[in-house]
Design a protein around this motif. Structure first.
Motif, short mmCIF file in Angstrom:
data_model
loop_
_atom_site.label_atom_id
_atom_site.label_comp_id
_atom_site.label_asym_id
_atom_site.label_seq_id
_atom_site.Cartn_x
_atom_site.Cartn_y
_atom_site.Cartn_z
N PRO A 282 0.83 -1.21 0.00
CA PRO A 282 0.00 0.00 0.00
C PRO A 282 0.87 1.26 0.00
O PRO A 282 1.93 1.30 0.62
CB PRO A 282 -0.80 -0.12 1.31
CG PRO A 282 -0.75 -1.57 1.67
CD PRO A 282 0.57 -2.07 1.17
N GLU A 314 -11.62 4.05 -2.15
CA GLU A 314 -11.32 3.20 -3.29
C GLU A 314 -10.50 3.97 -4.31
O GLU A 314 -10.65 5.17 -4.49
CB GLU A 314 -12.62 2.71 -3.94
CG GLU A 314 -13.42 1.75 -3.07
CD GLU A 314 -14.64 1.23 -3.80
OE1 GLU A 314 -14.83 1.61 -4.97
OE2 GLU A 314 -15.39 0.46 -3.20
N SER A 315 -9.60 3.26 -4.96
CA SER A 315 -8.79 3.89 -6.00
C SER A 315 -9.69 4.30 -7.16
O SER A 315 -10.74 3.70 -7.39
CB SER A 315 -7.72 2.91 -6.49
OG SER A 315 -6.85 2.57 -5.44
N GLU A 317 -11.47 4.48 -10.60
CA GLU A 317 -11.74 3.43 -11.57
C GLU A 317 -11.27 3.86 -12.95
O GLU A 317 -11.19 5.06 -13.26
CB GLU A 317 -13.23 3.11 -11.59
CG GLU A 317 -13.73 2.53 -10.26
CD GLU A 317 -15.20 2.17 -10.31
OE1 GLU A 317 -15.86 2.53 -11.32
OE2 GLU A 317 -15.69 1.55 -9.36
N GLU A 336 -5.10 2.66 -13.35
CA GLU A 336 -5.93 2.21 -12.23
C GLU A 336 -5.13 1.28 -11.32
O GLU A 336 -5.15 1.42 -10.09
CB GLU A 336 -7.17 1.49 -12.76
CG GLU A 336 -8.09 0.95 -11.67
CD GLU A 336 -9.22 0.12 -12.24
OE1 GLU A 336 -10.37 0.31 -11.82
OE2 GLU A 336 -8.93 -0.75 -13.12
N ALA A 337 -4.42 0.34 -11.92
CA ALA A 337 -3.61 -0.59 -11.14
C ALA A 337 -2.45 0.13 -10.47
O ALA A 337 -2.04 -0.20 -9.35
CB ALA A 337 -3.09 -1.71 -12.04
N CYS A 339 -2.53 3.13 -9.33
CA CYS A 339 -3.09 3.81 -8.15
C CYS A 339 -3.29 2.84 -6.98
O CYS A 339 -3.38 3.27 -5.83
CB CYS A 339 -4.42 4.47 -8.50
SG CYS A 339 -4.26 5.90 -9.59
N ASP A 340 -3.38 1.55 -7.28
CA ASP A 340 -3.50 0.54 -6.23
C ASP A 340 -2.15 0.19 -5.62
O ASP A 340 -2.06 -0.65 -4.72
CB ASP A 340 -4.15 -0.73 -6.78
CG ASP A 340 -5.63 -0.54 -7.09
OD1 ASP A 340 -6.26 0.29 -6.40
OD2 ASP A 340 -6.14 -1.19 -8.01
N LYS A 350 -1.70 -8.98 -13.40
CA LYS A 350 -3.12 -8.74 -13.15
C LYS A 350 -3.89 -8.59 -14.46
O LYS A 350 -5.01 -9.11 -14.60
CB LYS A 350 -3.29 -7.48 -12.29
CG LYS A 350 -4.75 -7.13 -12.02
CD LYS A 350 -4.86 -5.87 -11.16
CE LYS A 350 -6.33 -5.52 -10.92
NZ LYS A 350 -6.47 -4.30 -10.07
#
Length: 386
Positions: A282, A314-315, A317, A336-337, A339-340, A350
């Motif tokens: 994280p 939530e990140s 979308e 998006e990924a 940001c995760d 992924k």
């Protein structure tokens, strides 16, 4: 002694007296821990070498203003004239010293025999200073330069006393390593003065990781949670009591903010955030807050970095990212990924893509958005999609 401003200590109590070289050194090193700094040392210099005036000055390299100064024997009217229109920054002797970076005093009568001050320095608008002060000889030393300021020591002799002798010049040269060492000690103590504020106990009780650094990124305080974070984090490091980041972009963001606070003296109401990405882990955020080292001094001397937990929201979308940032679906899904907190390799796994494809999508996103690093891109996405 009269204090003209928080930065300038002006000695008006000068009384001529004989002083030995050892007493001169003693006054120098005592200045490292004195609240008055080096005011006793410059008075000792005036006594030892029959000087008409002495000035030890530090000038901010960006604002061109005096940042700290000790003065003895120089009229206040002359000092005020120097402060007008940043003349201290344009002083010809100061410019000469900065250009030369000598490891000794630059004594004009010794270095340029037979020449007048005007011939050596091209005094220009400063010519009336020499005339007013009956200035006959001048010696100067460049003490140090940093990203923020440069400091020099200037010794004035008038025609009544005459020029510096070769023996006096040699003795001045012997002082150089002592002066530079004493100033380094003084700066170290000054930078760590935040620890004497009584803050340590209060800050230690804060549960979130917290650090305090000075304008040179020297760590003045770090609480236990921050120590734990630094020991387990691959992005933040404390080496030789200096804070650094593995990712150059984070270092640059911090440097830009510190420039605005310490050098440009910009007041920022809300603490800015630096989002630190950790591949496979994280992210966390650093909230930056300038603090001063005394109730009577509102200028920022240190910076508090509070480590905030990962954003629980939530990140963004990919649909929002695509719409707001003008990206294709493939590019938006990579962002998006990102940001995760996923690494390039994890994003490839992924999305079932090749790492080279992910890098190509990311490069295209950089090009379209005008950003040049992952941290910049993520910060922009959060701003647009919140």
């Amino acid at each position: 002694m009269e204090i003209l401003s928080p930065e300038i200590t002006y000695n008006t109590d000068y009384q001529p007296q004989e002083i030995s070289f050892n007493d001169l050194l003693l006054a120098l090193y005592q200045g490292c821990k004195s609240s008055d700094g080096f005011v006793d040392f410059i008075q000792a210099m005036q006594n030892r070498y029959n000087l008409s005036g002495v000035a030890m000055t530090a000038v901010d390299n960006v604002t061109h203003q005096l940042s700290k100064t000790w003065i003895c024997g120089i009229p206040e009217s002359l000092l005020e004239w120097y402060l007008e229109e940043d003349r201290m920054y344009r002083d010809p002797m100061r410019l000469r010293l900065q250009k030369q970076h000598l490891d000794r005093f630059d004594v004009l009568s010794i270095e340029e025999p037979g020449k007048t001050l005007d011939e050596v320095l091209d005094l220009g608008e400063f010519n009336h200073v020499a005339e007013t002060r009956d200035m006959f000889d001048l010696a100067g030393l460049h003490i140090y330069s940093s990203a923020n300021e440069s400091m020099g020591l200037y010794l004035h002799r008038n025609a009544t006393v005459g020029a510096f002798s070769p023996d006096q010049a040699e003795e001045l040269h012997q002082l150089v390593p002592h002066i530079r060492q004493a100033m380094e000690l003084y700066r170290g103590l000054y930078e760590k003065s935040v620890e004497a504020m009584g803050l340590a106990q209060a800050l230690e009780s804060i549960e979130s990781p917290l650090l305090i650094v000075n304008q040179f990124l020297r760590v003045c305080f770090v609480n236990r949670p921050a120590k734990t974070l630094v020991n387990t984090c691959d992005q933040m490091h404390i080496t030789d009591q200096t804070l650094s980041f593995s990712e150059p972009e984070y270092q640059q963001q911090l440097a830009r903010y510190m420039q605005s606070v310490f050098t440009d003296n910009v007041s920022i109401a809300a603490p800015p955030m630096i989002t630190v990405l950790r591949p496979g882990k994280p992210s966390f955020r650093l909230a930056l807050s300038p603090i001063s080292t005394g109730a009577d001094d509102e200028r920022a001397h240190c910076l508090m970095l509070q480590v905030l937990p990962p954003n629980n929201d939530e990140s963004p979308e990919w649909q929002c990212i695509s719409e707001k940032m003008g990206l294709s679906k493939a590019e938006a899904r990579v962002c998006e990924a990102l940001c995760d907190g996923l690494s390039i390799k994890d994003i490839a796994n992924k999305l079932n893509r090749q790492e080279s494809t992910v890098r190509s999508n990311l490069k295209s996103a950089f090009s379209k958005t005008g950003h040049h690093s992952q941290s910049q891109l993520v910060a922009a996405i959060y701003r647009c999609c919140r």
